[in-house]
Design a protein around this motif. Structure first.
Motif, PDB file in Angstrom:
ATOM      1  N   ASP A 182      21.981  -2.509  49.755  1.00 35.18           N
ATOM      2  CA  ASP A 182      20.531  -2.701  49.682  1.00 35.18           C
ATOM      3  C   ASP A 182      19.796  -1.391  49.416  1.00 35.18           C
ATOM      4  N   THR A 183      20.389  -0.275  49.838  1.00 41.80           N
ATOM      5  CA  THR A 183      19.770   1.028  49.564  1.00 41.80           C
ATOM      6  C   THR A 183      19.637   1.248  48.063  1.00 41.80           C
ATOM      7  N   PHE A 184      20.546   0.625  47.301  1.00 39.00           N
ATOM      8  CA  PHE A 184      20.505   0.793  45.845  1.00 39.00           C
ATOM      9  C   PHE A 184      20.085  -0.499  45.135  1.00 39.00           C
ATOM     10  N   SER A 185      19.525  -1.432  45.908  1.00 40.65           N
ATOM     11  CA  SER A 185      19.072  -2.697  45.314  1.00 40.65           C
ATOM     12  C   SER A 185      17.609  -2.995  45.598  1.00 40.65           C
ATOM     13  N   TYR A 186      17.013  -2.236  46.499  1.00 40.06           N
ATOM     14  CA  TYR A 186      15.625  -2.530  46.889  1.00 40.06           C
ATOM     15  C   TYR A 186      14.819  -1.240  47.033  1.00 40.06           C
ATOM     16  N   ASN A 187      13.620  -1.260  46.491  1.00 44.79           N
ATOM     17  CA  ASN A 187      12.693  -0.155  46.738  1.00 44.79           C
ATOM     18  C   ASN A 187      11.926  -0.361  48.036  1.00 44.79           C
ATOM     19  N   GLU A 188      11.710  -1.627  48.388  1.00 48.63           N
ATOM     20  CA  GLU A 188      10.902  -1.947  49.565  1.00 48.63           C
ATOM     21  C   GLU A 188      11.674  -2.876  50.489  1.00 48.63           C
ATOM     22  N   LYS A 189      11.325  -2.854  51.755  1.00 47.13           N
ATOM     23  CA  LYS A 189      11.918  -3.795  52.711  1.00 47.13           C
ATOM     24  C   LYS A 189      11.401  -5.213  52.427  1.00 47.13           C
ATOM     25  N   HIS A 190      12.193  -6.183  52.793  1.00 44.68           N
ATOM     26  CA  HIS A 190      11.819  -7.590  52.607  1.00 44.68           C
ATOM     27  C   HIS A 190      12.144  -8.330  53.903  1.00 44.68           C
TER      28      HIS A 190
ATOM     29  N   PHE B 282      13.915   5.599  51.690  1.00 47.51           N
ATOM     30  CA  PHE B 282      14.498   6.499  50.684  1.00 47.51           C
ATOM     31  C   PHE B 282      15.523   5.742  49.834  1.00 47.51           C
ATOM     32  N   SER B 283      15.128   4.577  49.397  1.00 48.10           N
ATOM     33  CA  SER B 283      16.033   3.733  48.614  1.00 48.10           C
ATOM     34  C   SER B 283      15.557   3.674  47.164  1.00 48.10           C
ATOM     35  N   TRP B 284      16.417   3.172  46.312  1.00 48.59           N
ATOM     36  CA  TRP B 284      16.075   3.033  44.886  1.00 48.59           C
ATOM     37  C   TRP B 284      16.804   1.805  44.355  1.00 48.59           C
ATOM     38  N   ASN B 285      16.075   0.921  43.719  1.00 47.93           N
ATOM     39  CA  ASN B 285      16.667  -0.360  43.316  1.00 47.93           C
ATOM     40  C   ASN B 285      17.441  -0.291  41.996  1.00 47.93           C
ATOM     41  N   CYS B 286      17.521   0.857  41.405  1.00 46.96           N
ATOM     42  CA  CYS B 286      18.283   1.061  40.164  1.00 46.96           C
ATOM     43  C   CYS B 286      17.711   0.270  38.989  1.00 46.96           C
ATOM     44  N   GLY B 287      16.484  -0.179  39.095  1.00 44.84           N
ATOM     45  CA  GLY B 287      15.857  -0.802  37.930  1.00 44.84           C
ATOM     46  C   GLY B 287      15.449  -2.247  38.117  1.00 44.84           C
ATOM     47  N   TRP B 288      15.820  -2.851  39.213  1.00 43.22           N
ATOM     48  CA  TRP B 288      15.415  -4.248  39.444  1.00 43.22           C
ATOM     49  C   TRP B 288      15.410  -4.482  40.944  1.00 43.22           C
ATOM     50  N   GLU B 289      14.359  -5.128  41.447  1.00 48.55           N
ATOM     51  CA  GLU B 289      14.263  -5.366  42.889  1.00 48.55           C
ATOM     52  C   GLU B 289      15.111  -6.581  43.278  1.00 48.55           C
TER      53      GLU B 289
ATOM     54  N   ILE C  57      26.597  -2.076  37.649  1.00 48.48           N
ATOM     55  CA  ILE C  57      27.563  -0.968  37.551  1.00 48.48           C
ATOM     56  C   ILE C  57      26.993   0.284  38.223  1.00 48.48           C
ATOM     57  N   LEU C  58      25.714   0.534  37.946  1.00 49.66           N
ATOM     58  CA  LEU C  58      25.078   1.713  38.550  1.00 49.66           C
ATOM     59  C   LEU C  58      25.042   1.592  40.073  1.00 49.66           C
ATOM     60  N   ARG C  59      24.712   0.417  40.574  1.00 46.62           N
ATOM     61  CA  ARG C  59      24.664   0.231  42.034  1.00 46.62           C
ATOM     62  C   ARG C  59      26.040   0.484  42.654  1.00 46.62           C
ATOM     63  N   HIS C  60      27.047  -0.066  42.033  1.00 48.66           N
ATOM     64  CA  HIS C  60      28.396   0.150  42.567  1.00 48.66           C
ATOM     65  C   HIS C  60      28.752   1.636  42.542  1.00 48.66           C
TER      66      HIS C  60
END
Lengths: 106, 728
Positions: free
Chosen positions: B469-477, B493-500, B510-513
């Protein structure tokens, strides 16, 4: 259900037959029987438990007591325990202290 | 030699009788209920009660079968004690009534209509089976019980693994095996964990840290989610009912009252497999809440002693949960000490992680102490001498002590600064190279005199996002928590790698992995003690919820099918964990000296960048490399390969010039997170030698580990490749 235990020694094997419910109220009876057969220095202990319906914490402790009283070289066999007894032995890990068998001699 | 014979001791015969129950004066110590020949010794403390009554129940009965007032002559100082004879240890439930003043301004909240649980009870009844519907009309819902303390440990003892060699795995008892996919027989229990010991061994961790297992009430503050109708509960258990009793609902045998045996068997089996057991303990507050909360135990026994109170008699709330345990009151301090000694000696626990431990350093008025007596007592206690003591070095009252927690040469800390720095660096923030170098070295800026083992390095824990989730979400849900997404931390301090959230975009996945592999790699090559959150090794998601404290469902339950779905992450995690275990140069206890004290021609550590020997410390830099000279491993007491770690968090591939190795050694590739599985790592001792010994290309946002050693027997050579599919 009232707890009963009887014992006999056959060819250096202590055979105990248990029935009823083994809990803190009856554990001392079982313990006395273990102590009685231990005096004969058995090479194995067989617990015939097909009629034993429940084993509480105090009952489990008697198995450990038997192992310690008889020594680590004396194997303990539980013959035809009911599912609830097997489950309890598995969940608490006491199953490693005994052999579960359908008949004895194995 | 004369045999001891209790029957001849006059102090084990009754002197008094109350409605057919026989009793006599008891022993003041130990507190609690202790089995003695023919009976049970009860002892309890209260500084302000007028009188005390022992209340006895048959297990499960609605009403007590007797109540025995302590005769005045049985009170010594502020303690009441008596021995009661001929009790059935297995079916007895007991409690106390305390009569005393109800004067909240003075701190007193006595209520003799309440039956109170013993603070020293070794088992608590009432929540025997997880989420079994309680009787809400119960006059005594959380009942004190006795336990047998004659477990057959055989040769077991705490493992005393050197702390710098630990690899900690943080798990929740129920979450670990409750999911259908766990395929264990006793799901969600201590027995279930026992069935998964082979998995922990295969993964390579050697310390299991269990989230709270002290008895708690899962129904506490339970409510219904208005949107889903689902019941939200106290799932994580950070709200203690009793500090000495294991959670019955976590035991498959809880309904039979055998939770103690089941837990001890788990610990014994983990030890037999070389895995330590650490408990997450919550001494900062209890389940009694504030002045509006229930009276269960401490509040009715001695409110003024057990809780920090304002001058007006209200509860200080440094825990964020309503009350604060008065840990530096001498009586409470002794209870905490007694409790930890009990778990260390009776349960063979190897270490403790203290939740919101900064509270343990506060005075009775809430102010921070320079020399907190509780922390000092724990540090120097003879029984706890080999136990790991780990602080969550902050609290909800704003006291943040990472790097400054009173350590007494013993305490380690969860290093929250490590988590934040690594996350920010991984998401590509600039200006962090200097701080990253500190974190990778075991944070000498924070622990200069305490060594690397003072810091527990973690990137994720139960609080906050999982690694996926650290690399899949910019915001908490956190909408499912029923608090309008207002709960949980906002600084992830997360980054969704381009899609929430979840996506089918192959490049993003691939980037998230790759980012997960980068994170796991940095965690395992950092000096200090690494801690992995349960499931991060298989890409577990909580769908962006960063505060799942209330969910008894898939949000918390580990889905073991993820091993197959994210096989590349799982295989990589196993490799990188075992890489750490195979390389002692990663597990130094002392900080690097930045010098060549072994006379090898190389410093113990040296920093590099895209140019060898010339790290780029500038504000805009996103690259760092460092080299550890294996001859300096563990202060030179052992020898290892040279380990070179290169990190490129730039969005473009970059060439890195490699430092020269001593004659006879050459660079071998162990890890390259830019490569697809199974080429992202090479098995231990089978690392291919690099064809180009002078430089390598690091793909965008990737980490490479090279080993400098004598060539393997294989003649295979490789170039460090970059992955053409890499998303930037």
């Amino acid at each position: 259900m009232n707890f009963t235990v009887t014992s006999e020694i056959k060819n250096s094997v202590a055979e105990l037959t248990l029935s009823g419910s083994l809990d803190s109220g009856s554990a001392s009876v079982f313990q006395a029987e273990i102590q009685k057969v231990a005096g004969n220095v058995p090479t194995e202990m067989v617990l015939r438990v097909s009629e034993l319906s429940f084993m509480a914490s105090a009952g489990l402790r008697m198995i450990v007591f038997a192992k310690q009283k008889l020594g680590p070289s004396v194997q303990i066999y539980l013959v035809k325990p009911q599912d609830q007894i097997i489950d309890t032995l598995q969940m608490t890990g006491f199953i490693h202290s005994v052999h579960i068998v359908d008949k004895y001699p194995v | 030699m004369a045999e001891s014979n209790f029957d001849t001791r006059i102090d084990y015969y009754p002197t008094h009788e109350h409605k057919g129950i026989k009793y006599r004066r008891g022993h003041v110590l130990p507190f609690g209920a202790t089995m003695v020949p023919n009976g049970v010794n009860f002892s309890i403390y209260s500084s302000a009660a007028f009188s005390c009554t022992l209340v006895l129940f048959e297990k499960g009965a609605d009403q007590p079968y007797t109540e025995i007032p302590f005769p005045e002559e049985f009170r010594i100082g502020n303690t009441y004690s008596m021995i009661v004879f001929d009790l059935d240890f297995e079916t007895l439930e007991y409690g106390y009534r305390m009569d005393g003043p109800f004067n909240p301004e003075a701190g007193h909240r006595f209520d003799k209509t309440k039956i109170l649980s013993d603070p020293y009870a070794k088992a608590i009844g009432g929540r025997d089976e997880w989420m079994a519907p309680p009787n809400w009309e119960n006059v005594y819902p959380h009942r004190s019980r006795l336990v047998f303390e004659d477990f057959d440990w055989e040769n077991d003892k705490p493992l005393e693994t050197p702390i710098e060699d630990l690899i900690v795995y943080e798990a929740h008892v129920r979450s670990f095996t409750k999911h259908e996919s766990s395929k264990v027989k006793y799901k969600g229990t201590f027995a279930g964990i026992r069935e998964k010991i082979p998995y922990l061994l295969e993964l390579g961790v050697n310390c299991l840290e269990l989230m709270p297992i002290y008895e708690f009430d899962e129904y506490e503050h339970s409510k219904t989610n208005p949107e889903t109708g689902e019941m939200l509960i106290n799932y994580w258990g950070y709200s203690t009912l009793n500090f000495f009793a294991p959670k019955s609902g976590y035991a498959a045998t809880g309904k039979y009252g055998m939770q103690v045996d089941e837990l001890k068997t788990l610990i014994k089996d983990l030890h037999a497999n070389g895995i330590e057991v650490m408990l997450d303990v919550v001494f900062n507050h209890t389940a009694e809440g504030d002045h509006r909360g229930p009276t269960i135990s401490f509040k009715g026994i001695d409110n003024n002693t057990y809780y920090m109170l304002t001058p007006e008699g209200y509860y200080y709330n440094f825990s964020g949960t309503g009350n604060t345990l008065n840990c530096n009151h001498p009586v409470v301090r002794n209870m905490v000490l007694d409790c930890l000694r009990y778990w260390a000696s009776e349960y063979h626990i190897d270490g403790f992680r203290f939740d919101l431990a900064a509270i343990l350093g506060r005075a009775q008025d809430g102010s921070p102490l320079n020399n907190p007596p509780l922390l000092e007592s724990l540090a120097h206690d003879p029984v706890l001498a080999k136990c790991k003591l780990i602080a969550e070095a902050w609290d909800a009252g704003g006291l943040y002590q990472v790097g400054s927690f009173p350590a007494y040469g013993r305490w380690a800390e969860w290093n929250g600064k490590y988590r934040d720095t690594i996350r920010r660096f991984l998401k590509g923030e600039e200006g962090l190279i200097g701080e990253m170098s500190q974190r990778l070295q075991g944070s000498p800026d924070l622990y200069s005199t305490r060594g690397t083992a003072a810091g527990i390095n973690f990137i994720t824990c139960h609080d906050g996002f999982t690694l996926m989730d650290t690399f899949s979400y910019n915001e908490k849900h956190n909408e499912a928590n029923g608090e309008n997404n207002n709960d949980g931390n906002n600084d992830n301090f997360s980054w969704n790698c381009g899609w929430e959230g979840e996506t089918d975009d192959e490049g993003i996945n691939i980037l998230r992995h790759r980012q997960i592999k980068n994170a796991l790699t940095l965690l395992m090559v950092s000096q200090g003690i690494p801690m992995i959150l349960m499931g991060d090794e298989m890409g577990r998601t909580k769908y962006g919820n960063n505060n799942t404290y209330c969910h008894d469902n898939d949000l918390n339950w580990l889905n073991w099918d993820l091993i197959e779905k994210n096989a590349d992450i799982y295989y990589f995690a196993k490799h990188i964990i075992n890489f750490r275990r195979n390389h002692p140069v990663l597990r130094n206890r002392d900080h690097f000296r930045n010098s060549d004290y072994m006379g090898t021609g190389y410093s113990d550590i040296s920093f590099h960048g895209t140019q060898a020997w010339n790290a780029d410390w500038s504000e805009s830099s996103r690259v760092l490399a460092y080299m550890l000279d294996g001859v300096h491993a563990k202060n030179g007491f052992t020898t290892d390969d040279t380990v070179y770690v290169a990190i490129n968090m730039h969005w473009e591939a970059l060439p890195f010039e490699l430092p020269h190795l001593p004659e006879g050694k050459s660079w071998h590739v162990s890890v390259n997170t830019d490569m697809p599985s199974p080429y992202d790592f090479h098995q231990h001792t089978k690392e291919p030698v690099m064809e180009d010994q002078y430089s390598c290309i690091l793909g965008p946002r990737s980490v490479v580990i090279l080993l400098g050693k004598k060539p393997n027997l294989t003649k295979k050579k490789t170039n460090l490749k970059t992955n053409k599919k890499s998303k930037k």
